[in-house]
Enzyme design. Structure first.
Site, PDB file in Angstrom:
ATOM      1  N   PHE A   7       0.827  -1.200   0.000  1.00  0.00           N
ATOM      2  CA  PHE A   7       0.000   0.000   0.000  1.00  0.00           C
ATOM      3  C   PHE A   7       0.868   1.259   0.000  1.00  0.00           C
ATOM      4  CE2 PHE A   7      -3.217  -2.905   1.611  1.00  0.00           C
ATOM      5  CZ  PHE A   7      -4.417  -2.374   1.147  1.00  0.00           C
ATOM      6  N   ASP A   8       0.493   2.197  -0.837  1.00  0.00           N
ATOM      7  CA  ASP A   8       0.958   3.570  -0.649  1.00  0.00           C
ATOM      8  C   ASP A   8       0.189   4.113   0.551  1.00  0.00           C
ATOM      9  OD1 ASP A   8       2.079   6.163  -1.254  1.00  0.00           O
ATOM     10  OD2 ASP A   8       0.146   6.675  -2.132  1.00  0.00           O
ATOM     11  N   LEU A   9       0.679   5.202   1.147  1.00  0.00           N
ATOM     12  CA  LEU A   9      -0.021   5.764   2.315  1.00  0.00           C
ATOM     13  C   LEU A   9      -0.862   6.984   1.931  1.00  0.00           C
ATOM     14  CD1 LEU A   9      -0.550   5.863   5.365  1.00  0.00           C
ATOM     15  CD2 LEU A   9       1.548   7.235   5.597  1.00  0.00           C
ATOM     16  N   ASP A  10      -0.216   8.066   1.522  1.00  0.00           N
ATOM     17  CA  ASP A  10      -0.924   9.314   1.233  1.00  0.00           C
ATOM     18  C   ASP A  10      -1.798   9.181  -0.005  1.00  0.00           C
ATOM     19  OD1 ASP A  10       0.338  10.492   3.376  1.00  0.00           O
ATOM     20  OD2 ASP A  10       1.982  11.294   2.171  1.00  0.00           O
TER      21      ASP A  10
END
Length: 524
Positions: A7-10
């Site tokens: 997963f990317d966060l932002d």
């Protein structure tokens, strides 16, 4: 089901706009730059900060590093908590973990901040691996981050890229997945620009967290731990047995729109924007003209010709401005205001020349072919538009009309079509929509050609400011050259028409060459 999910966060797990953009404002302020609109700073969400400061504000490398330090001064204390999880994300992470998947974070944000944010939201327990950048400037690009995640997965004996999927909201995430040969799912609820995810080659694009759940778990819903386990097993059976991500997706109960659904959604949004612009303009204009009639205590058309046309032009200007404000308020989030593309400033010269030349050239063609004979409506409209004081004509047709029409026809109509169609088709369809909107034969032909060029300019520059400038130059050049200069008629001769059309073709070619070189340089 995928055994490893990155997963990317932002913009993927959480919406960081308030924190990131607020800290960018703080950093810019230290350089004497005031940027009151957070929306203009959205392109900073995702890419490395230093690169963004250099790209969008022309900072040197040293200035960019100083800006990053000022950014972190606020972010480390306040900004990292000005953040909110997307609805349903916590439950999705819980269910993915319960299904046995290995979850990882691959973010361009410094790891220390990522850890703090995950703990703050109470979701750190779901992730086996957390990788971000380093505060000293190492590992800032997504390919490097994803490679480190892969290295740590390999140490766990989980290094098969075909069983991995990267989930993110920007082209950098798609490119990071491709770099290690993993699958990629893009989320459109984040901060990608129109067409960005499609151009990057995302395998699947989902519009919300439930769409993401459908792809990953076959549409299961969150519940208690026991229920979640049963639902996940059902989801696994629906999702397995297919070799490609697209096949898995088609076999699930996903709520994400099909290509046909996406197309008609784009068409519907475009039609709604055009209808709203027309109706709002008509209502405001009617109110103003009615007020004038009341003041004069007579029917408006009983005024002398010039006075009548003057008030029609005033009503047109104010209605255009009102429609622009309202449509901007409704659809501004769908429009590219701050370009994410590198722009060759030299290319503005052929763009301006093209705008002026094509405007005169097309007016010459339409005049010489006497197409106006077949359009009495155009003759009445033309008489009204040019029977007005110079200052009002410049404000109405040189400023307000380009603002309003570009917000709707390039910002919304082309922007929506570009998401579901290739550039040539989106350009032509948006140009036709712009032409038909004008309601008479002569303006339809003229506006279709100009509309296609405006769409290309929007595509090449990546900011609505470019077609606004193009549109304004075209309108003002025609107004000044043909109506204000005593020798304006000479521009409507055959030699002049040919000259301006050739100049248009040459300017278009030069503009295309300059933009093409810039795009190649940016990719390199």
């Amino acid at each position: 089901m995928f055994s490893c999910i990155l997963f990317d966060l932002d913009g993927t797990i959480s919406d960081p706009k308030q924190g990131i953009c607020g800290c960018v404002q703080y950093a810019l302020r230290s350089f004497g730059i005031e940027e009151p609109e957070l929306d203009r700073l959205e392109p900073f969400i995702g890419p490395p900060l230093a690169e963004s400061f250099m790209k969008y504000y022309n900072f040197t490398a040293e200035q960019a590093q100083e800006a990053v330090e000022k950014y972190r001064e606020r972010f480390s204390v306040t900004g990292k908590y000005e953040n909110v999880l997307y609805p349903g994300m916590g439950a999705l992470l819980h269910d993915l973990k319960a299904s046995g998947a290995t979850l990882a974070i691959a973010s361009s944000k410094p790891t220390v901040y990522v850890e703090d944010i995950l703990v703050h939201f109470g979701i750190r327990e779901y992730f086996d691996i957390v990788v971000g950048s380093e505060l000293d400037g190492r590992r800032v690009h997504k390919e490097e981050v994803v490679a480190e995640v892969l290295s740590q997965l390999a140490a766990r004996g989980e290094s098969d890229p075909d069983k991995m999927v990267m989930i993110g909201d920007r082209s950098f995430d798609v490119e990071g997945a491709k770099a290690i040969g993993a699958h990629c799912i893009a989320v459109s609820y984040g901060y990608a620009q129109p067409g960005e995810l499609e151009n990057a080659g995302a395998e699947i694009i989902v519009r919300d967290v439930e769409g993401l759940r459908s792809v990953l778990l076959g549409g299961t819903q969150a519940g208690s731990s026991t229920q979640a386990g049963r639902d996940t097993q059902a989801g696994n059976s629906a999702a397995t047995g297919s070799n490609t991500l697209s096949e898995r997706y088609r076999g699930s109960a996903a709520k994400t729109k099909t290509k046909s659904g996406q197309f008609w959604s784009a068409v519907g949004t475009s039609a709604l924007a055009m209808f709203a612009y027309y109706v709002i303009s008509l209502l405001i204009s009617s109110v103003i003209l009615t007020a004038v009639s009341v003041v004069y205590a007579i029917g408006l058309q009983e005024l002398e010709g010039s006075s009548y046309n003057f008030w029609l032009n005033v009503a047109s200007a104010l209605s255009t401005f009102g429609a622009f404000i309202i449509c901007y308020g409704i659809w501004h989030k769908k429009i590219q205001f701050h370009s994410t593309k590198e722009i060759d400033k030299l290319s503005i010269v052929p763009m301006v020349i093209l705008a002026a030349a094509i405007a005169i050239g097309m007016n010459g063609v339409l005049t010489l072919t006497e197409l106006y004979r077949f359009s009495p409506t155009f003759q009445r409209v033309s008489e009204m538009q040019f029977d007005t004081p110079v200052w009002l004509g410049i404000i109405s047709y040189g400023i307000l009309a380009p603002l309003g029409e570009e917000i709707v026809f390039r910002g919304v109509v082309y922007g929506q079509l570009r998401k579901v169609l290739k550039v040539p088709y989106a350009v032509v369809l948006s140009g036709l929509a712009f032409g038909l909107f004008h309601g008479n034969l002569v303006q339809a032909v003229y506006a279709t050609v100009i509309g296609c060029l405006l769409a290309l300019v929007y595509e090449w520059y990546g900011t609505i400011a470019a077609p606004m400038l193009f549109h304004s130059v075209a309108n003002l050049f025609v107004y000044v050259m043909l109506e204000l200069l005593p020798f304006g008629g000479v521009f409507l001769s055959v030699p002049s028409c040919v000259l301006f059309l050739v100049l248009s073709a040459g300017s278009l070619f030069l503009l295309w060459m300059l933009q093409g070189k810039t795009a190649l340089r940016q990719k390199g």
